[in-house]
Design a protein around this motif. Structure first.
Motif, PDB file in Angstrom:
ATOM      1  N   GLY A 119       0.840  -1.197   0.000  1.00 61.41           N
ATOM      2  CA  GLY A 119       0.000   0.000   0.000  1.00 61.41           C
ATOM      3  C   GLY A 119       0.878   1.251   0.000  1.00 61.41           C
ATOM      4  N   THR A 120       1.993   1.206  -0.714  1.00 65.54           N
ATOM      5  CA  THR A 120       2.917   2.352  -0.738  1.00 65.54           C
ATOM      6  C   THR A 120       2.232   3.599  -1.286  1.00 65.54           C
ATOM      7  N   SER A 121       1.424   3.403  -2.323  1.00 66.39           N
ATOM      8  CA  SER A 121       0.736   4.540  -2.913  1.00 66.39           C
ATOM      9  C   SER A 121      -0.144   5.238  -1.863  1.00 66.39           C
ATOM     10  N   GLU A 122      -0.874   4.446  -1.091  1.00 62.85           N
ATOM     11  CA  GLU A 122      -1.741   4.994  -0.039  1.00 62.85           C
ATOM     12  C   GLU A 122      -0.901   5.642   1.063  1.00 62.85           C
ATOM     13  N   TYR A 123       0.240   5.034   1.380  1.00 68.27           N
ATOM     14  CA  TYR A 123       1.151   5.585   2.403  1.00 68.27           C
ATOM     15  C   TYR A 123       1.579   7.003   2.014  1.00 68.27           C
ATOM     16  N   THR A 124       1.951   7.174   0.746  1.00 67.75           N
ATOM     17  CA  THR A 124       2.422   8.497   0.310  1.00 67.75           C
ATOM     18  C   THR A 124       1.275   9.508   0.276  1.00 67.75           C
ATOM     19  N   GLN A 125       0.039   8.999   0.225  1.00 68.89           N
ATOM     20  CA  GLN A 125      -1.126   9.903   0.191  1.00 68.89           C
ATOM     21  C   GLN A 125      -1.761  10.078   1.568  1.00 68.89           C
ATOM     22  N   GLY A 126      -1.155   9.489   2.580  1.00 69.01           N
ATOM     23  CA  GLY A 126      -1.660   9.663   3.943  1.00 69.01           C
ATOM     24  C   GLY A 126      -2.838   8.773   4.315  1.00 69.01           C
ATOM     25  N   LEU A 127      -3.136   7.775   3.478  1.00 68.12           N
ATOM     26  CA  LEU A 127      -4.215   6.829   3.819  1.00 68.12           C
ATOM     27  C   LEU A 127      -3.588   5.684   4.612  1.00 68.12           C
ATOM     28  N   LEU A 128      -3.224   5.987   5.838  1.00 67.73           N
ATOM     29  CA  LEU A 128      -2.307   5.114   6.561  1.00 67.73           C
ATOM     30  C   LEU A 128      -2.927   3.800   7.031  1.00 67.73           C
ATOM     31  N   GLU A 129      -4.238   3.784   7.232  1.00 62.83           N
ATOM     32  CA  GLU A 129      -4.840   2.526   7.696  1.00 62.83           C
ATOM     33  C   GLU A 129      -4.800   1.431   6.631  1.00 62.83           C
ATOM     34  N   HIS A 130      -4.529   1.806   5.357  1.00 61.52           N
ATOM     35  CA  HIS A 130      -4.443   0.799   4.288  1.00 61.52           C
ATOM     36  C   HIS A 130      -3.087   0.090   4.264  1.00 61.52           C
ATOM     37  N   VAL A 131      -2.136   0.624   4.987  1.00 61.45           N
ATOM     38  CA  VAL A 131      -0.760   0.109   4.932  1.00 61.45           C
ATOM     39  C   VAL A 131      -0.605  -1.155   5.777  1.00 61.45           C
ATOM     40  N   THR A 132       0.084  -2.159   5.212  1.00 62.76           N
ATOM     41  CA  THR A 132       0.411  -3.363   5.992  1.00 62.76           C
ATOM     42  C   THR A 132       1.839  -3.803   5.692  1.00 62.76           C
ATOM     43  N   VAL A 133       2.380  -4.600   6.599  1.00 55.53           N
ATOM     44  CA  VAL A 133       3.667  -5.285   6.391  1.00 55.53           C
ATOM     45  C   VAL A 133       3.306  -6.746   6.165  1.00 55.53           C
ATOM     46  N   LEU A 134       3.829  -7.352   5.087  1.00 59.51           N
ATOM     47  CA  LEU A 134       3.441  -8.726   4.762  1.00 59.51           C
ATOM     48  C   LEU A 134       4.649  -9.663   4.776  1.00 59.51           C
ATOM     49  N   ILE A 135       4.553 -10.719   5.569  1.00 56.02           N
ATOM     50  CA  ILE A 135       5.590 -11.760   5.556  1.00 56.02           C
ATOM     51  C   ILE A 135       4.887 -13.089   5.326  1.00 56.02           C
ATOM     52  N   GLY A 136       5.177 -13.712   4.173  1.00 57.93           N
ATOM     53  CA  GLY A 136       4.521 -14.965   3.797  1.00 57.93           C
ATOM     54  C   GLY A 136       5.511 -16.116   3.828  1.00 57.93           C
ATOM     55  N   VAL A 137       5.071 -17.242   4.358  1.00 54.49           N
ATOM     56  CA  VAL A 137       5.947 -18.414   4.498  1.00 54.49           C
ATOM     57  C   VAL A 137       5.419 -19.524   3.589  1.00 54.49           C
ATOM     58  N   ALA A 138       6.232 -19.899   2.596  1.00 61.91           N
ATOM     59  CA  ALA A 138       5.817 -20.941   1.658  1.00 61.91           C
ATOM     60  C   ALA A 138       6.601 -22.225   1.898  1.00 61.91           C
ATOM     61  N   ILE A 139       5.908 -23.344   1.715  1.00 53.84           N
ATOM     62  CA  ILE A 139       6.540 -24.663   1.804  1.00 53.84           C
ATOM     63  C   ILE A 139       6.100 -25.433   0.563  1.00 53.84           C
ATOM     64  N   LYS A 140       7.064 -26.011  -0.146  1.00 58.09           N
ATOM     65  CA  LYS A 140       6.754 -26.798  -1.346  1.00 58.09           C
ATOM     66  C   LYS A 140       5.782 -26.067  -2.274  1.00 58.09           C
ATOM     67  N   ASN A 141       6.114 -24.898  -2.697  1.00 65.55           N
ATOM     68  CA  ASN A 141       5.342 -24.082  -3.661  1.00 65.55           C
ATOM     69  C   ASN A 141       4.092 -23.407  -3.106  1.00 65.55           C
TER      70      ASN A 141
END
Ligand SMILES: Nc1ncnc2c1ncn2[C@@H]1O[C@H](COP(=O)(O)O)[C@@H](O)[C@H]1OP(=O)(O)O
Ligand SMILES: [Mg+2]
Ligand SMILES: [Mg+2]
Ligand SMILES: [Mg+2]
Length: 305
Positions: A119-141
């Motif tokens: 949500g970088t675009s929203e971050y730069t526009q001050g729509l801060l509640e749209h921003v998240t940090v995402l960490i995804g864990v994949a196993i075997k595809n």
């Protein structure tokens, strides 16, 4: 008994996402975002994207040196300030029991997909509640575990920020599961990357309401919290780091996230990172294949070409 790697990776990811979230807030507070265009004005990067990624990748790779980690912002300098290095694994999460099927997975069998700021675009526009940090864990595809951290979420106890997690076979945490209203079809979609094809796909599904918000993480949150039934994006704009964590959390919850044809993406390290066939996610109350079957063939053909 030693703690299975998947539990430790998830537990460290939860705490690291929170640290990345505080870096994102600090950059905003200082006011100098250091915006650069990557592939154009629709593809921005800020100081917060860069620093949050450094914090996440340095912290995870310090503790798990054999982990394959792929971050949106490319190669990062891992020589980070000591205060950006997170070493504590989340103790609350570690109280959970590891699902049998992931117990023996070794460090080198995981691929971790990092979107340090969705949500970088929203971050730069001050729509801060749209921003998240995402960490995804994949196993075997497959997307198996995920953390969605909202740095600007205001909790009822006054605390700022919250971590939502999901692990297939275990379940989810950090939010109140809520079903969307019956008898409606509320679709959430992009607010900053709208195209004629995106609109055409929405029209084909006859929504009763369309909610336009930023970020893949925030859109999946609309599904988890009962504000929308489906997330529809007929565009090749998302990449694997946008969907890995949201897919894992949504599917641990009972929903489904695939491309617009109803096919799961592969999260193996060597894939083309682009989600070329778009995104379709549905809540557990809907039959995903029914919705996928309503997507007109010419829209799929347009994405394929
Ligand atoms: N055309 C695009 N170029 C770059 N990133 C995109 C594009 N479309 C979508 N994304 C990424 O997918 C996320 C969800 O898209 P949208 O908000 O438009 O629904 C965006 O926040 C952005 O992630 P990021 O902010 O991490 O760069
Ligand atoms: Mg980006
Ligand atoms: Mg993103
Ligand atoms: Mg990002």
């Amino acid at each position: 008994m030693t703690t299975p790697q998947v539990m430790r990776i998830m537990a460290l990811s939860i705490n690291t996402a929170a640290r990345a979230g505080s870096i994102i807030r600090d950059v905003m507070q200082r006011g100098n975002l250091g915006i650069v265009e990557k592939e154009g004005k629709d593809d921005l990067q800020t100081e917060a994207d860069r620093s949050a990624q450094q914090c996440i990748i340095a912290s995870l790779s310090r503790k798990f040196p054999n982990l394959k980690i792929i971050g949106e912002e490319g190669d990062s300098n891992l020589d980070v300030k000591p205060e950006w290095l997170v070493t504590d694994e989340n103790e609350e999460f570690l109280k959970n029991c590891c699902p049998e099927e992931w117990r023996e997975i070794k460090e080198e069998e995981f691929v971790v997909w990092v979107d340090p700021l969705d949500g970088t675009s929203e971050y730069t526009q001050g729509l801060l509640e749209h921003v998240t940090v995402l960490i995804g864990v994949a196993i075997k595809n497959r997307a198996v575990g995920g953390v969605i951290y909202q740095p600007y979420y205001k909790q009822s106890n006054g605390e700022i920020g919250r971590a939502i997690w999901g692990l297939k076979g275990l379940g989810t945490g950090g939010f109140k599961p809520t079903s969307p209203p019956k008898g409606q079809m509320i679709i959430t979609t992009t607010r900053s990357h709208l195209t004629p094809l995106v609109q055409q796909a929405l029209d084909a599904l006859s929504p009763t309401e369309v909610i336009k918000v930023g970020g893949a993480g925030y859109k999946v949150l609309q599904l988890l919290e009962g504000r929308a039934h489906a997330y529809v994006f007929a565009s090749p704009g998302c990449k694997r780091w946008d969907t890995c964590a949201p897919e894992a959390v949504l599917e641990a919850y009972g929903g489904i996230l695939t491309d617009l044809a109803g096919v799961h993406y592969s999260y193996a390290a060597e894939v083309d990172y682009k989600n070329r066939m778009g995104v379709l996610a549905t809540v557990p109350e809907l039959k995903h294949s029914d919705i996928a079957n309503q997507v007109p063939k010419d829209i799929l053909d347009a994405l394929r070409s």
